[in-house]
Design a protein around this motif. Structure first.
Motif, mmCIF file in Angstrom:
data_model
loop_
_atom_site.group_PDB
_atom_site.id
_atom_site.type_symbol
_atom_site.label_atom_id
_atom_site.label_comp_id
_atom_site.label_asym_id
_atom_site.label_seq_id
_atom_site.Cartn_x
_atom_site.Cartn_y
_atom_site.Cartn_z
ATOM 1 N N VAL A 133 0.846 -1.190 0.000
ATOM 2 C CA VAL A 133 0.000 0.000 0.000
ATOM 3 C C VAL A 133 0.883 1.243 0.000
ATOM 4 N N GLN A 138 -0.603 4.554 -0.618
ATOM 5 C CA GLN A 138 -1.421 5.595 0.015
ATOM 6 C C GLN A 138 -2.740 4.962 0.451
ATOM 7 N N GLN A 139 -3.303 5.480 1.550
ATOM 8 C CA GLN A 139 -4.579 4.965 2.026
ATOM 9 C C GLN A 139 -5.302 6.034 2.832
ATOM 10 N N ASN A 191 0.402 3.779 9.341
ATOM 11 C CA ASN A 191 0.743 3.986 7.930
ATOM 12 C C ASN A 191 2.209 3.669 7.656
ATOM 13 N N ASN A 238 -3.715 -9.125 6.254
ATOM 14 C CA ASN A 238 -3.288 -7.724 6.297
ATOM 15 C C ASN A 238 -2.156 -7.543 7.293
ATOM 16 N N TYR A 295 -15.601 -4.557 -0.450
ATOM 17 C CA TYR A 295 -14.209 -4.420 -0.869
ATOM 18 C C TYR A 295 -14.250 -4.444 -2.393
ATOM 19 N N SER A 327 -11.524 0.449 -3.079
ATOM 20 C CA SER A 327 -12.358 1.268 -2.190
ATOM 21 C C SER A 327 -13.242 0.370 -1.345
ATOM 22 N N GLY A 349 -13.040 3.545 3.210
ATOM 23 C CA GLY A 349 -11.652 3.347 2.825
ATOM 24 C C GLY A 349 -11.365 3.535 1.345
ATOM 25 N N TRP A 354 -7.653 2.898 -1.157
ATOM 26 C CA TRP A 354 -6.269 2.436 -1.119
ATOM 27 C C TRP A 354 -5.654 2.438 -2.514
ATOM 28 N N LEU A 358 -6.351 10.696 0.912
ATOM 29 C CA LEU A 358 -5.269 9.711 0.882
ATOM 30 C C LEU A 358 -4.036 10.218 1.616
#
Length: 431
Positions: free
Chosen positions: A268, A270-271, A282, A306, A347, A362, A384, A386, A416
């Protein structure tokens, strides 16, 4: 040669039981060997004399037989620990609920599962009735691993039409794109119109829509003939119009290939901060997906692993389950593996290129308006955004490309936040 032989056969022909606990502590392996091999097994393989049972590993996970040079066939018994369910009083239950659209789902579970259900599935302690959902819409019974049979009661709200005086009218409006529709209805239908059709009390003029664009007459069951007045904003005011969310241009992936998507680890870059993944985590965020050979009893098709770290190196990891909702358009739903699928959250893969090594994800459609565009919620389900890449090292040009894709789909990308993918301990679980 005689001295070597003496060192091998100096121990009497007796057996010894040795064990070793896996690095993650989830499993214990146990073997019974000729005692003459004990010293080497202890020194070089890290085994210890004793049994798995003595360490609390009593659940039989099967055996494997391996051919070992010199020794020959070695049977390895594998054990895991029994589920520690005694920490909650036997028979202690908790009732949890979740509202989705115009429906409320309610289940009574063993209290030991309450924390996970609240943290990962967005459930709340209480009943649907306490939230005004009292009309019984039936039940479903699902078999859940470990828990057993789980009954999900579904409820909707009763139509509130009796409290309004006969003949009392109300004006309602709804904005869609660059147009506002307005109708005057008997007030007894107000609650239903607001709850189920998304109308709001008021006029189009109050929202800046003053240019008459004609009327249409529609026949509505129960109500009868309804006149809908349509209005637009005058030229020069459109630039400040509130964005319509989700935007018309919002779409998910097309011809999505889940097998290819799940073939390797994602990093990941950016989230968007959400309830279960705050900005303090992060660092070194990764995700892996494993397709199951067959569905679970709850209909889950994918294992989701995750991983994230904090700035001080604190590790956070979790394994969830996903079910396929629409494979071709990249729509899945995710929840803790022991929960009924009614509690799973969206998701959605919005865009994906294996060749370029990126994916845009998203937590469902962006339904909340910001000053510039749209975003998802920031709670648990329906939350969310990502940006994934196959490579851990950031490619700024690729990142900007995916951000632009998100903008084109109607997202406010200011939500983000950067993920630091440097100096990572790394997810110890190998794909």
């Amino acid at each position: 040669m005689r001295c070597v032989a003496a060192s091998v056969f100096s121990v009497a022909a007796s057996d010894v039981t040795l064990f070793k606990i896996s690095d993650d502590g989830k499993q214990c392996g146990e073997s019974t060997l000729d005692s003459k091999y004990e010293s080497q097994a202890v020194s070089f393989a890290g085994l210890k004399e004793g049994t798995c049972a003595s360490q609390g590993y009593t659940v039989d996970e099967g055996t494997t037989v391996e051919q070992v040079p010199v020794i020959g066939s070695v049977t390895v018994h594998k054990y895991s620990k029994a589920a520690e369910i005694e920490t909650v009083a036997l028979g202690s239950d908790v009732t949890l609920y979740k509202i989705s659209g115009d429906e409320c789902g309610e289940s009574t579970l063993d209290a030991k599962y309450e924390s996970a259900a609240i943290s990962f599935a967005g459930l709340k302690e209480g009943t649907c009735a306490s939230q005004g959902y009292t009309v019984d819409e039936g039940t479903t019974v699902e078999q859940v691993p470990v828990i057993g049979s789980v009954t999900v009661h579904k409820y909707s709200k009763a139509a509130e039409i009796e409290t309004v005086a006969v003949g009392s009218d109300v004006t309602l409006y709804k904005i869609s794109g660059d147009e506002c529709g307005e109708s005057t209805l008997d007030a007894k239908y107000e609650s239903a119109a607001i709850s189920f059709a998304g109308l709001k009390k008021g006029t189009c003029a109050a929202e800046g829509y003053t240019v008459d664009d004609g009327t249409t007459n529609e026949k509505v069951p129960v109500i009868g003939s309804v006149t809908v007045h349509k209005f637009k904003k005058s030229v020069g005011l459109e630039a400040v119009a509130t964005p319509v969310c989700p935007p018309e241009q919002f779409t998910t992936a097309k011809d999505f290939d889940l097998k290819s998507y799940a073939a390797a680890r994602w990093y990941v870059q950016q989230q968007m901060p959400v309830q279960y993944l705050p900005e303090t985590q992060n660092y070194c965020v990764q995700a892996r997906y494993t397709l199951r050979e067959s569905r679970t009893l709850l209909g889950y098709d994918v294992d989701v692993h995750n991983y994230a770290e904090e700035k001080d190196g604190t590790v956070h990891s979790a394994t969830l389950c996903a079910k396929i909702v629409d494979a071709d358009s990249g729509k899945l739903e995710v929840a803790p593996c022991f929960l009924p699928s009614i509690f799973a959250g969206p998701y959605w893969v919005l865009d994906y290129s294996e060749q370029e090594g990126y994916a845009l994800i998203s937590g469902g459609a962006p339904t909340e308006a910001t000053e510039a565009a749209c975003k998802t919620g920031d709670g648990v389900n329906g939350a969310g955004l990502w940006i994934f890449t196959r490579k851990q090292q950031r490619d700024q040009d690729l990142l900007e490309k995916v951000r632009n894709i998100a903008v084109a789909k109607g997202f406010d990308v200011s939500v983000l936040k950067d993920v630091d993918q440097t100096n990572c301990k790394g997810d110890p679980v190998v794909v």
